[in-house]
Design an enzyme around this catalytic site. Structure first.
Site, short mmCIF file in Angstrom:
data_model
loop_
_atom_site.label_atom_id
_atom_site.label_comp_id
_atom_site.label_asym_id
_atom_site.label_seq_id
_atom_site.Cartn_x
_atom_site.Cartn_y
_atom_site.Cartn_z
N ASN A 103 0.73 41.14 -11.99
CA ASN A 103 0.59 42.56 -12.32
C ASN A 103 1.93 43.15 -12.76
OD1 ASN A 103 -1.98 42.07 -11.46
ND2 ASN A 103 -1.72 43.07 -9.47
N ASP A 105 2.41 46.56 -12.63
CA ASP A 105 2.30 47.96 -12.19
C ASP A 105 3.31 48.37 -11.11
OD1 ASP A 105 -0.81 46.91 -10.64
OD2 ASP A 105 1.23 46.86 -9.79
N HIS A 120 4.71 38.26 -14.96
CA HIS A 120 4.43 38.73 -16.33
C HIS A 120 5.29 39.93 -16.69
CE1 HIS A 120 0.22 36.68 -16.07
NE2 HIS A 120 1.14 35.84 -16.42
N CYS A 149 15.02 53.43 -29.37
CA CYS A 149 16.28 53.40 -28.61
C CYS A 149 17.30 54.27 -29.33
CB CYS A 149 16.75 51.96 -28.55
SG CYS A 149 18.37 51.71 -27.84
N CYS A 151 19.91 53.29 -30.43
CA CYS A 151 20.45 52.47 -31.53
C CYS A 151 19.49 52.45 -32.71
CB CYS A 151 20.73 51.04 -31.05
SG CYS A 151 19.24 50.01 -30.98
N THR A 189 -7.27 37.47 -8.46
CA THR A 189 -7.02 36.90 -9.78
C THR A 189 -8.19 35.99 -10.19
OG1 THR A 189 -5.54 35.59 -11.19
CG2 THR A 189 -5.65 34.95 -8.86
N GLU A 216 -15.57 37.55 -6.12
CA GLU A 216 -16.26 36.52 -6.91
C GLU A 216 -15.56 35.18 -6.83
OE1 GLU A 216 -17.57 39.86 -10.23
OE2 GLU A 216 -16.89 37.86 -10.90
N ALA A 233 -9.96 43.41 -1.89
CA ALA A 233 -8.64 43.18 -1.29
C ALA A 233 -8.33 44.18 -0.17
CB ALA A 233 -7.57 43.28 -2.37
N1 APR Z 1 -10.29 43.00 -4.74
C1 APR Z 1 -9.89 41.73 -5.07
N2 APR Z 1 -10.26 41.12 -6.23
C2 APR Z 1 -11.07 41.80 -7.07
C3 APR Z 1 -11.56 43.10 -6.76
C4 APR Z 1 -11.12 43.70 -5.53
N3 APR Z 1 -11.51 44.92 -5.18
N4 APR Z 1 -12.39 43.49 -7.77
C5 APR Z 1 -12.42 42.47 -8.68
N5 APR Z 1 -11.62 41.45 -8.26
C6 APR Z 1 -11.34 40.16 -8.93
C7 APR Z 1 -12.33 39.76 -10.00
O1 APR Z 1 -13.45 39.09 -9.44
C8 APR Z 1 -11.48 38.82 -10.86
O2 APR Z 1 -11.56 37.48 -10.37
O3 APR Z 1 -10.11 40.30 -9.60
C9 APR Z 1 -10.05 39.34 -10.66
C10 APR Z 1 -9.43 40.03 -11.87
O4 APR Z 1 -9.29 39.07 -12.88
P1 APR Z 1 -8.57 39.41 -14.27
O5 APR Z 1 -9.00 40.72 -14.76
O6 APR Z 1 -8.78 38.23 -15.14
O7 APR Z 1 -7.03 39.58 -13.87
P2 APR Z 1 -5.88 38.49 -13.69
O8 APR Z 1 -6.40 37.26 -13.04
O9 APR Z 1 -4.76 39.17 -13.03
O10 APR Z 1 -5.48 38.16 -15.21
C11 APR Z 1 -4.39 37.33 -15.43
O11 APR Z 1 -4.40 37.80 -17.77
O12 APR Z 1 -4.78 39.34 -19.36
C12 APR Z 1 -3.79 38.64 -18.75
O13 APR Z 1 -1.52 39.21 -18.43
C13 APR Z 1 -2.80 39.54 -18.02
O14 APR Z 1 -1.81 39.24 -15.84
C14 APR Z 1 -3.01 39.18 -16.55
C15 APR Z 1 -3.58 37.78 -16.63
#
Ligand code: APR
Length: 248
Positions: A103, A105, A120, A149, A151, A189, A216, A233
């Protein structure tokens, strides 16, 4: 679910070194949309069209107008949720050492974690494409797009676009920490983006327990992870911390 929470608390209690790999799912409860799945950013935008470095080089204003301004609005107001706070609590309890996050953020740091590897990059800063000077995103005036910027160079998020390398120090440290932990919590993730999704594999091959927290299943489930706790989470981390406090 209760058994899995107890299992996770027992595994954490027995562990010396705990680390976490997190993704967009941990920030959903802070109002930041995920990338994939229902309501994901990539449902609305083609990532190769607006999140690839070639797309940014081709037309920085377009990427700024579509993606960066949208992200800025959301990230500027986001605050840590119980998922982030739970990991900070594990650090406070002397269990968790490092968070490896995909993330951008900054919410893990805002929750209190002191060693966060931003795999990232980050959205907290913008970087000049000419002189590399950095500007805090909150301070950047976005009335002129793309922002520039002093510059004259164009500013870009200090995050990793598709088509770019992972910051070498972040990759090196993450590999080292993954191979040295006893437990890796994999929180929110989809585990489809490399090389971040490799970290649980490295942890597993180095003898660690891999515990997934996700509503999931992912490609790691039943293959690499020892078990999946199927929930959000915030709720799951609250319950694990409460259980751990009871047995510690
Ligand atoms: N708590 C925990 N997990 C959750 C929740 C929740 N409340 N809600 C959804 N999820 C899960 C989903 O089931 C999914 O598996 O979070 C995951 C989000 O997956 P992505 O959107 O694919 O995010 P991420 O895995 O971080 O993506 C990886 O892809 O697009 C690029 O650079 C971007 O860092 C990112 C990378």
């Amino acid at each position: 679910m209760d058994d899995l929470i107890k299992q996770a608390a027992d595994d954490l209690a027995a562990a010396g070194k705990v680390t976490a790999l997190t993704g967009a799912g941990i920030s959903i409860e802070s109002g930041i949309p995920p990338f994939r799945g229902k309501g994901g950013l990539w449902e609305r935008f083609d990532p190769m069209e607006i999140a690839h470095i070639d797309a940014f080089m081709r037309d920085p204003a377009r990427v700024w107008n579509i993606l960066v301004k949208e992200m800025k609005k959301i990230v500027d107001i986001a605050v840590p949720n119980d998922g982030h706070k739970g990991l900070a609590k594990l650090e406070e309890m002397g269990k968790l050492k490092t968070v490896i996050t995909q993330n951008i953020d900054g919410l893990h740091q805002a929750a209190g974690n002191t060693d966060v590897i931003e795999f990232h990059g980050t959205f907290a800063w913008q970087r000049c494409m000419d002189c590399s000077r950095k500007y805090e995103t909150r301070q950047v005036d976005i009335s002129v797009i793309p922002p520039r910027c002093s510059c004259g160079g164009i500013l870009r998020p200090d995050a990793v676009f598709f088509g770019e390398m992972i910051p070498p120090d972040a990759l090196r440290r993450s590999r080292q920490i993954a191979s040295d932990c006893d437990v890796m919590l994999v929180v929110g993730t989809s585990a489809v983006v490399q090389p971040a999704a490799l970290m649980p594999v490295i942890a597993k091959e180095s003898g660690a327990k891999v515990v997934e927290i996700n509503p999931e299943r992912t490609p790691l489930t039943d293959e690499i992870s020892d078990y999946l706790i199927p929930g959000g989470a915030g709720d799951v981390m609250n319950r694990i911390v409460a259980e751990l406090e009871q047995i510690s």
